[in-house]
Design an enzyme around this catalytic site. Structure first.
Site, PDB file in Angstrom:
ATOM      1  N   LYS A 106      -0.440  -3.110  17.179  1.00  0.00           N
ATOM      2  CA  LYS A 106      -0.714  -4.418  17.785  1.00  0.00           C
ATOM      3  C   LYS A 106      -1.872  -5.134  17.074  1.00  0.00           C
ATOM      4  O   LYS A 106      -1.758  -6.303  16.719  1.00  0.00           O
ATOM      5  CB  LYS A 106      -1.012  -4.260  19.284  1.00  0.00           C
ATOM      6  N   ASP A 123      -8.019  -7.843  23.093  1.00  0.00           N
ATOM      7  CA  ASP A 123      -7.435  -6.512  23.204  1.00  0.00           C
ATOM      8  C   ASP A 123      -7.587  -6.034  24.649  1.00  0.00           C
ATOM      9  O   ASP A 123      -8.536  -6.430  25.333  1.00  0.00           O
ATOM     10  CB  ASP A 123      -8.196  -5.577  22.250  1.00  0.00           C
TER      11      ASP A 123
HETATM   12  N1  LIG Z   1       4.143  -1.295  11.525  1.00  0.00           N
HETATM   13  C1  LIG Z   1       3.197  -0.623  10.829  1.00  0.00           C
HETATM   14  N2  LIG Z   1       3.319  -0.454   9.510  1.00  0.00           N
HETATM   15  C2  LIG Z   1       2.390   0.245   8.826  1.00  0.00           C
HETATM   16  N3  LIG Z   1       1.316   0.826   9.374  1.00  0.00           N
HETATM   17  C3  LIG Z   1       1.133   0.705  10.696  1.00  0.00           C
HETATM   18  C4  LIG Z   1       2.056  -0.039  11.489  1.00  0.00           C
HETATM   19  N4  LIG Z   1       1.639   0.000  12.765  1.00  0.00           N
HETATM   20  C5  LIG Z   1       0.506   0.714  12.780  1.00  0.00           C
HETATM   21  N5  LIG Z   1       0.179   1.155  11.540  1.00  0.00           N
HETATM   22  C6  LIG Z   1      -0.948   2.034  11.182  1.00  0.00           C
HETATM   23  O1  LIG Z   1      -1.489   2.558  12.383  1.00  0.00           O
HETATM   24  C7  LIG Z   1      -2.862   2.201  12.504  1.00  0.00           C
HETATM   25  C8  LIG Z   1      -3.152   1.844  13.941  1.00  0.00           C
HETATM   26  O2  LIG Z   1      -2.487   0.652  14.304  1.00  0.00           O
HETATM   27  P1  LIG Z   1      -3.149  -0.439  15.275  1.00  0.00           P
HETATM   28  O3  LIG Z   1      -2.701  -1.770  14.821  1.00  0.00           O
HETATM   29  O4  LIG Z   1      -4.633  -0.234  15.361  1.00  0.00           O
HETATM   30  O5  LIG Z   1      -2.475  -0.058  16.684  1.00  0.00           O
HETATM   31  P2  LIG Z   1      -2.732  -0.655  18.146  1.00  0.00           P
HETATM   32  O6  LIG Z   1      -3.594  -1.865  18.012  1.00  0.00           O
HETATM   33  O7  LIG Z   1      -1.383  -0.948  18.692  1.00  0.00           O
HETATM   34  O8  LIG Z   1      -3.407   0.442  18.934  1.00  0.00           O
HETATM   35  C9  LIG Z   1      -3.090   1.085  11.489  1.00  0.00           C
HETATM   36  O9  LIG Z   1      -4.355   1.152  10.912  1.00  0.00           O
HETATM   37  C10 LIG Z   1      -2.038   1.327  10.427  1.00  0.00           C
HETATM   38  O10 LIG Z   1      -2.516   2.228   9.449  1.00  0.00           O
HETATM   39 MG   LIG Z   2      -5.522  -2.030  18.846  1.00  0.00          MG
END
Ligand SMILES: Nc1ncnc2c1ncn2[C@@H]1O[C@H](COP(=O)(O)OP(=O)(O)O)[C@@H](O)[C@H]1O
Ligand SMILES: [Mg+2]
Length: 327
Positions: free
Chosen positions: A66, A111
């Site tokens: 996200k 967030d």
């Molecule tokens: N669709 C994607 N493609 C490539 N890497 C991803 C993807 N989604 C997440 N990641 C990896 O996972 C990590 C965590 O994702 P993040 O955006 O922080 O998740 P969220 O905000 O949903 O908790 C990122 O730093 C990246 O390395």
């Molecule tokens: Mg996040």
């Protein structure tokens, strides 16, 4: 004590590591095609219209991308991204300060928006709808509302529990996009890309193993990658082989189904303490000594998705598979 692998939070090392591994453009953002297709259209439309992109709500379990997507959106719009965490905004004035600082077409990322205080949340309604702040000054009979015009901005909200959002807030998002757990094939692509960014070689088998055991979550794949890298370094191996993966998974206490110790504890308690259920979330949380919200937001979605836990009107029950999986 074993490291808690599956958590809602990100540690500091995680943050630094993730900054290095974040997708830098949409071609590096793998999977979630429905979400990405919607975003692509919204971004293009905003660029043609020369206005701020519509507000969008991103929901799904932690670690699925996200925040990464919000960063990519701002970048493709050529806009500045402002990041705040919902529960960290304590006073209306704090959010008002953020909002009045936004420039036209900026992106505000909130967030954990479902954890925002309701009094703070209320000032978002007019801000999102009319790009206006309504602030109440004074008290009682002398109270009056002051209005402040805001720049046209885009709000991106991220939440692990869209069901907990109040209706007025949810209704003000034009697009509601849900992130789903990744299939192992998609995770394998992410793992390969990220291993390259980390400068480590990965055998095909090692990659497939990590992909299968990452709980459908790129953040967890990244954590496993970091650990297998350590093993390869210490063992002075040029690349990561299945032995390093096995050792890392063992150290991280991840089993064949990709479940960690807390996942298994939930299943074991349900089996041995509640005869497989049905059991209510409050009772389960008390027995496990684990926060109810964490169980519901972080652990349960994956166990439900894997068909290990089933939800019935009388509570959660274990599936046959789960009963056989734990002792
Ligand atoms: N669709 C994607 N493609 C490539 N890497 C991803 C993807 N989604 C997440 N990641 C990896 O996972 C990590 C965590 O994702 P993040 O955006 O922080 O998740 P969220 O905000 O949903 O908790 C990122 O730093 C990246 O390395
Ligand atoms: Mg996040």
């Amino acid at each position: 004590m074993t490291e808690r692998l599956v958590t809602g939070e990100t540690t500091r090392t995680d943050k630094e590591h993730e900054a290095q591994l974040r997708p830098q453009n949409f071609s590096e953002f793998i999977g979630q095609t429905k979400v990405v297709d919607n975003i692509d259209l919204m971004v293009r439309s905003a660029i043609v219209r020369k206005t701020a992109m519509d507000h969008v709500l991103l929901s799904g379990p932690p670690g699925l991308g996200k925040t990464s997507l919000a960063m990519l959106i701002a970048r493709s719009l050529g806009s500045e991204l402002h990041v705040v965490s919902g529960p960290a905004i304590e006073k209306k004035g704090d959010l008002a300060a953020v909002l009045t600082n936004l420039k036209p077409r900026d992106v505000l990322f909130i967030d954990e928006i479902h954890r925002m205080h309701i009094t703070v949340e209320e000032i978002l309604y007019s801000a999102m709808e009319d790009f206006r702040l309504d602030i109440l000054i004074g008290q009682g009979a002398s109270a009056r509302t002051m209005q402040i015009d805001l720049s046209q901005f885009t709000l991106i909200g991220a939440t692990t529990r869209s069901g907990l959002l109040s209706n007025p807030l949810r209704d003000r998002f034009t697009a509601h996009l849900n992130f789903d757990y990744y299939e192992p094939e998609m995770l394998a692509v992410i793992i390969l890309n990220n291993s390259r960014k980390m400068g480590i070689g990965l055998s095909e088998e090692a990659k497939v193993q990590i992909a299968r055991r990452s709980r459908g979550t790129p953040r967890i794949a990244n954590r496993i990658l970091r650990r297998v890298r350590d093993f390869a370094l210490v063992n002075k191996r040029p690349s990561v082989e299945k032995e390093e993966v096995k050792a890392a998974l063992c150290l991280l206490d991840i089993d064949d189904l990709g479940l960690d110790s807390m996942d298994r504890k939930i299943l074991t308690v349900m089996k041995n303490y509640y005869q497989g259920g049905p059991v209510g979330i409050d009772a389960l949380s008390a027995t496990l000594g684990e926060d109810k919200q964490t169980i519901e937001e972080v652990y349960e979605p994956y166990l439900l998705k894997q068909g290990l836990i089933l939800r019935t009107p009388r509570g959660r029950v274990l599936s046959e598979n789960a009963i056989n999986h734990v002792s």
